[in-house]
Scaffold this motif. Structure first.
Motif, PDB file in Angstrom:
ATOM      1  N   ILE A  57       0.736  -0.936  -0.125  1.00 35.15           N
ATOM      2  CA  ILE A  57      -0.073  -0.226   0.233  1.00 35.15           C
ATOM      3  C   ILE A  57       0.700   1.257  -0.466  1.00 35.15           C
ATOM      4  CG2 ILE A  57      -1.606   0.972   1.066  1.00 35.15           C
ATOM      5  CD1 ILE A  57      -3.020  -1.634   2.290  1.00 35.15           C
ATOM      6  N   THR A  58       1.925   1.450   1.058  1.00 36.06           N
ATOM      7  CA  THR A  58       2.648   2.281   0.606  1.00 36.06           C
ATOM      8  C   THR A  58       3.160   2.517  -0.582  1.00 36.06           C
ATOM      9  OG1 THR A  58       4.617   1.675   1.837  1.00 36.06           O
ATOM     10  CG2 THR A  58       3.111   2.394   3.023  1.00 36.06           C
ATOM     11  N   LEU A  59       3.977   1.382  -0.950  1.00 36.69           N
ATOM     12  CA  LEU A  59       4.352   1.362  -2.215  1.00 36.69           C
ATOM     13  C   LEU A  59       3.261   2.497  -3.440  1.00 36.69           C
ATOM     14  CD1 LEU A  59       6.259  -1.688  -2.803  1.00 36.69           C
ATOM     15  CD2 LEU A  59       7.412   0.604  -3.054  1.00 36.69           C
ATOM     16  N   VAL A  60       2.440   1.898  -3.166  1.00 35.31           N
ATOM     17  CA  VAL A  60       0.993   2.506  -4.236  1.00 35.31           C
ATOM     18  C   VAL A  60       0.785   4.079  -4.390  1.00 35.31           C
ATOM     19  CG1 VAL A  60      -1.686   2.423  -5.139  1.00 35.31           C
ATOM     20  CG2 VAL A  60       0.237   0.390  -4.473  1.00 35.31           C
ATOM     21  N   LEU A  61       0.647   4.089  -2.729  1.00 31.79           N
ATOM     22  CA  LEU A  61       0.782   5.309  -2.608  1.00 31.79           C
ATOM     23  C   LEU A  61       1.938   6.482  -3.071  1.00 31.79           C
ATOM     24  CD1 LEU A  61      -0.237   5.128   1.452  1.00 31.79           C
ATOM     25  CD2 LEU A  61      -1.454   6.028  -0.430  1.00 31.79           C
ATOM     26  N   THR A  62       3.189   5.625  -3.129  1.00 31.65           N
ATOM     27  CA  THR A  62       4.538   6.387  -3.530  1.00 31.65           C
ATOM     28  C   THR A  62       4.294   6.702  -4.867  1.00 31.65           C
ATOM     29  OG1 THR A  62       5.357   5.525  -1.613  1.00 31.65           O
ATOM     30  CG2 THR A  62       6.802   6.438  -3.703  1.00 31.65           C
ATOM     31  N   ASP A  63       3.796   5.271  -5.455  1.00 34.35           N
ATOM     32  CA  ASP A  63       3.486   5.819  -7.631  1.00 34.35           C
ATOM     33  C   ASP A  63       2.335   6.693  -7.260  1.00 34.35           C
ATOM     34  OD1 ASP A  63       2.806   4.995  -9.837  1.00 34.35           O
ATOM     35  OD2 ASP A  63       1.306   3.714  -9.432  1.00 34.35           O
ATOM     36  N   GLU A  64       1.150   7.069  -6.333  1.00 35.28           N
ATOM     37  CA  GLU A  64       0.615   8.006  -7.281  1.00 35.28           C
ATOM     38  C   GLU A  64       1.385   9.418  -6.723  1.00 35.28           C
ATOM     39  OE1 GLU A  64      -2.283   7.499  -8.064  1.00 35.28           O
ATOM     40  OE2 GLU A  64      -1.960   5.805  -8.390  1.00 35.28           O
ATOM     41  N   LEU A  65       2.054   9.852  -5.837  1.00 39.62           N
ATOM     42  CA  LEU A  65       2.784  10.877  -5.373  1.00 39.62           C
ATOM     43  C   LEU A  65       3.402  10.891  -6.253  1.00 39.62           C
ATOM     44  CD1 LEU A  65       2.814  10.589  -1.601  1.00 39.62           C
ATOM     45  CD2 LEU A  65       1.298  12.447  -2.725  1.00 39.62           C
ATOM     46  N   MET A  66       4.547  10.393  -7.054  1.00 39.86           N
ATOM     47  CA  MET A  66       5.299  10.156  -7.971  1.00 39.86           C
ATOM     48  C   MET A  66       5.060  10.848  -9.106  1.00 39.86           C
ATOM     49  SD  MET A  66       8.210  10.535  -5.994  1.00 39.86           S
ATOM     50  CE  MET A  66       9.608  10.370  -7.634  1.00 39.86           C
ATOM     51  N   GLY A  67       3.648  10.368  -9.580  1.00 46.61           N
ATOM     52  CA  GLY A  67       3.304  10.659 -10.798  1.00 46.61           C
ATOM     53  C   GLY A  67       4.287  10.019 -12.121  1.00 46.61           C
ATOM     54  N   ALA A  68       4.449  10.205 -13.416  1.00 44.87           N
ATOM     55  CA  ALA A  68       4.822   9.536 -14.486  1.00 44.87           C
ATOM     56  C   ALA A  68       6.552   8.859 -14.422  1.00 44.87           C
ATOM     57  CB  ALA A  68       4.500  10.093 -15.729  1.00 44.87           C
ATOM     58  N   SER A  69       6.971   9.692 -13.085  1.00 42.31           N
ATOM     59  CA  SER A  69       8.407   9.002 -13.122  1.00 42.31           C
ATOM     60  C   SER A  69       8.282   7.997 -12.363  1.00 42.31           C
ATOM     61  CB  SER A  69       9.586  10.009 -12.402  1.00 42.31           C
ATOM     62  OG  SER A  69       8.507  10.207 -10.910  1.00 42.31           O
ATOM     63  N   PHE A  70       7.350   7.064 -11.681  1.00 44.49           N
ATOM     64  CA  PHE A  70       7.687   6.315 -10.544  1.00 44.49           C
ATOM     65  C   PHE A  70       6.525   5.418 -11.247  1.00 44.49           C
ATOM     66  CE2 PHE A  70       6.993   3.642  -6.847  1.00 44.49           C
ATOM     67  CZ  PHE A  70       7.725   3.092  -6.435  1.00 44.49           C
ATOM     68  N   GLU A  71       6.256   4.240 -11.677  1.00 44.21           N
ATOM     69  CA  GLU A  71       5.284   3.384 -12.203  1.00 44.21           C
ATOM     70  C   GLU A  71       4.732   1.928 -11.823  1.00 44.21           C
ATOM     71  OE1 GLU A  71       2.176   4.341 -13.274  1.00 44.21           O
ATOM     72  OE2 GLU A  71       2.704   6.724 -13.485  1.00 44.21           O
ATOM     73  N   ILE A  72       3.641   1.623 -11.027  1.00 49.93           N
ATOM     74  CA  ILE A  72       3.562   0.210 -10.632  1.00 49.93           C
ATOM     75  C   ILE A  72       1.967   0.184 -11.468  1.00 49.93           C
ATOM     76  CG2 ILE A  72       3.093  -1.616  -8.987  1.00 49.93           C
ATOM     77  CD1 ILE A  72       5.059   0.292  -6.355  1.00 49.93           C
TER      78      ILE A  72
END
Length: 116
Positions: A74-89
């Motif tokens: 879940i924290t990885l998915v939140l990181t994905d949402e906060l980072m935008g297109a530069s970090f995608e899962i």
């Protein structure tokens, strides 16, 4: 203490880069994005993860701690949402898989590199 935290951020950034090279559902744009996403993940682990652990304590106890991997995903998915297109899962399944790999690598590093 701060040096250990910074080393952990750099190790996670290197792990992000390595995993993005192996799996198509996980994308990191460049080294800067990997370091930034590792920093964001670290901040989320400090602020959000304890709240999630408290809210899911009964199921975590029932699963003997295995549910903590779901919290890490879940924290990885939140990181994905906060980072935008530069970090995608691509999916929660990929986030869960990355969380497992990160847990194993960090466990090995804790026992070898960070052991006093």
């Amino acid at each position: 203490m701060i040096m250990r935290w910074l080393l952990g951020i750099l190790i996670n950034a290197a792990l992000f880069i390595a995993l993005s090279g192996y799996f198509h559902g996980f994308y990191v744009e460049n080294i800067g994005a990997a370091v930034m996403s590792s920093l964001v993940l670290s901040i989320l682990n400090i602020l959000v993860r304890p709240i999630l652990i408290l809210l899911t304590l009964p199921i975590t106890i029932l699963t003997l701690g295995i549910f903590l991997l779901v919290i890490n995903a879940i924290t990885l998915v939140l990181t994905d949402e906060l980072m935008g297109a530069s970090f995608e899962i691509d999916s929660f399944g990929m986030a869960f898989f990355v969380a497992i790999i990160m847990a194993v690598v960090n466990l090995i590093l804790q026992e070898t590199v960070f052991r006093k």
